[in-house]
Design a protein around this motif. Structure first.
Motif, short mmCIF file in Angstrom:
data_model
loop_
_atom_site.label_atom_id
_atom_site.label_comp_id
_atom_site.label_asym_id
_atom_site.label_seq_id
_atom_site.Cartn_x
_atom_site.Cartn_y
_atom_site.Cartn_z
N GLN A 49 -0.38 -6.36 4.69
CA GLN A 49 0.13 -5.25 3.90
C GLN A 49 1.45 -4.69 4.40
O GLN A 49 1.69 -4.59 5.60
CB GLN A 49 -0.89 -4.11 3.88
CG GLN A 49 -2.20 -4.49 3.23
CD GLN A 49 -3.14 -3.32 3.18
OE1 GLN A 49 -3.50 -2.76 4.21
NE2 GLN A 49 -3.57 -2.95 1.99
N TYR A 74 -5.15 2.36 8.79
CA TYR A 74 -4.63 3.65 8.36
C TYR A 74 -4.21 4.49 9.56
O TYR A 74 -3.18 5.15 9.54
CB TYR A 74 -5.69 4.41 7.55
CG TYR A 74 -5.85 3.95 6.12
CD1 TYR A 74 -5.43 2.69 5.69
CD2 TYR A 74 -6.44 4.77 5.18
CE1 TYR A 74 -5.59 2.28 4.38
CE2 TYR A 74 -6.60 4.37 3.86
CZ TYR A 74 -6.17 3.12 3.47
OH TYR A 74 -6.33 2.72 2.17
N ILE A 113 1.03 5.34 0.74
CA ILE A 113 0.52 6.60 1.27
C ILE A 113 1.27 7.67 0.49
O ILE A 113 2.47 7.85 0.67
CB ILE A 113 0.78 6.73 2.78
CG1 ILE A 113 0.08 5.59 3.53
CG2 ILE A 113 0.32 8.10 3.28
CD1 ILE A 113 0.44 5.52 5.00
N GLN A 159 -3.28 0.43 -3.50
CA GLN A 159 -2.73 -0.80 -2.94
C GLN A 159 -2.91 -1.92 -3.95
O GLN A 159 -3.67 -1.80 -4.89
CB GLN A 159 -3.44 -1.17 -1.65
CG GLN A 159 -4.91 -1.51 -1.86
CD GLN A 159 -5.59 -1.94 -0.58
OE1 GLN A 159 -5.44 -1.31 0.44
NE2 GLN A 159 -6.36 -3.01 -0.67
N GLU A 198 9.32 3.48 5.04
CA GLU A 198 8.62 2.20 4.97
C GLU A 198 8.16 1.83 6.37
O GLU A 198 8.94 1.95 7.33
CB GLU A 198 9.58 1.15 4.42
CG GLU A 198 9.01 -0.22 4.28
CD GLU A 198 10.03 -1.20 3.69
OE1 GLU A 198 9.88 -2.41 3.96
OE2 GLU A 198 10.97 -0.78 2.97
N TYR A 199 6.92 1.42 6.51
CA TYR A 199 6.44 0.96 7.81
C TYR A 199 7.25 -0.28 8.18
O TYR A 199 7.45 -1.15 7.33
CB TYR A 199 4.94 0.66 7.73
CG TYR A 199 4.32 0.37 9.07
CD1 TYR A 199 4.00 1.41 9.94
CD2 TYR A 199 4.07 -0.93 9.46
CE1 TYR A 199 3.43 1.14 11.17
CE2 TYR A 199 3.50 -1.20 10.70
CZ TYR A 199 3.19 -0.16 11.55
OH TYR A 199 2.63 -0.43 12.77
N TYR A 234 3.33 -1.10 4.08
CA TYR A 234 3.03 0.29 3.75
C TYR A 234 4.29 1.09 3.47
O TYR A 234 5.29 0.95 4.18
CB TYR A 234 2.28 0.96 4.91
CG TYR A 234 0.80 0.73 4.84
CD1 TYR A 234 -0.06 1.67 4.29
CD2 TYR A 234 0.25 -0.46 5.30
CE1 TYR A 234 -1.41 1.45 4.21
CE2 TYR A 234 -1.12 -0.69 5.23
CZ TYR A 234 -1.94 0.27 4.68
OH TYR A 234 -3.28 0.05 4.59
N VAL A 283 -0.83 3.12 10.94
CA VAL A 283 0.31 3.41 10.07
C VAL A 283 0.60 4.91 10.03
O VAL A 283 1.76 5.33 10.15
CB VAL A 283 0.07 2.82 8.66
CG1 VAL A 283 1.16 3.24 7.70
CG2 VAL A 283 -0.03 1.30 8.73
N ALA A 322 0.84 -1.19 0.00
CA ALA A 322 0.00 0.00 0.00
C ALA A 322 0.88 1.25 0.00
O ALA A 322 1.94 1.26 0.62
CB ALA A 322 -0.93 0.01 1.21
#
Length: 156
Positions: free
Chosen positions: A98, A143, A14, A42, A73-74, A100, A146, A12
């Motif tokens: 996912q 959301y 953002i 995504q 990056e998450y 993110y 993250v 995904a």
């Protein structure tokens, strides 16, 4: 004994506008198959594909451009279960796992939703405080998690 859930590997994005960091505004898009369902772009990670490779491919397929810069990056994977109305369509998966990425559109990048297989009918850039007015209900908890991480890390 309960059956283990199956989660589809997914990436995904953002997306921040090219005005970042001077102006922080987020790209959201309205799906063409669910009325009023807004989300971040995504898509699935193909066999043998890295999350970063999937990120660039999915952006090109969904918004017509992969002209982005990765900001962050998450650090882990997040997952959610599909609501019943979507679960049948996504069988055999129960939800998505996912990865993110926080990205910035490069100056001059052109968004084009009229791709080979369009997924979105409309898009807009919104400030942080307006995101959750639009985002579909079942994606809100992910959301929030993250976005809060990226806020705490000082990116947004």
């Amino acid at each position: 004994m309960s059956e283990e859930k199956r989660y589809r590997p997914n990436v995904a994005a953002i997306i921040l506008s090219a005005k970042y960091p001077e102006k922080v505004e987020f790209f959201i898009a309205s799906r063409n198959d669910v009325a009023g369902a807004w989300q971040f772009p995504q898509g699935g990670i193909d066999e043998g594909e890295s999350p970063r490779e999937a990120l660039f491919r999915e952006l090109k397929e969904e918004i017509g451009t992969d002209e982005i810069e990765i900001i962050a990056e998450y650090p882990g994977w997040v997952s959610y279960d599909f609501p019943k109305m979507i679960a049948k369509k996504m069988y055999p998966y129960d939800g998505q796992k996912q990865k993110y990425f926080l990205v910035r559109l490069k100056p001059g990048a052109k968004i084009n939703l009229k791709t080979k297989e369009p997924e979105f009918i409309e898009y807009k850039f919104v400030p942080y405080h307006k995101i959750f007015r639009y985002i579909t209900y079942f994606k809100r908890p992910i959301y929030k998690k993250v976005l809060e991480y990226f806020r705490k890390e000082g990116y947004i």
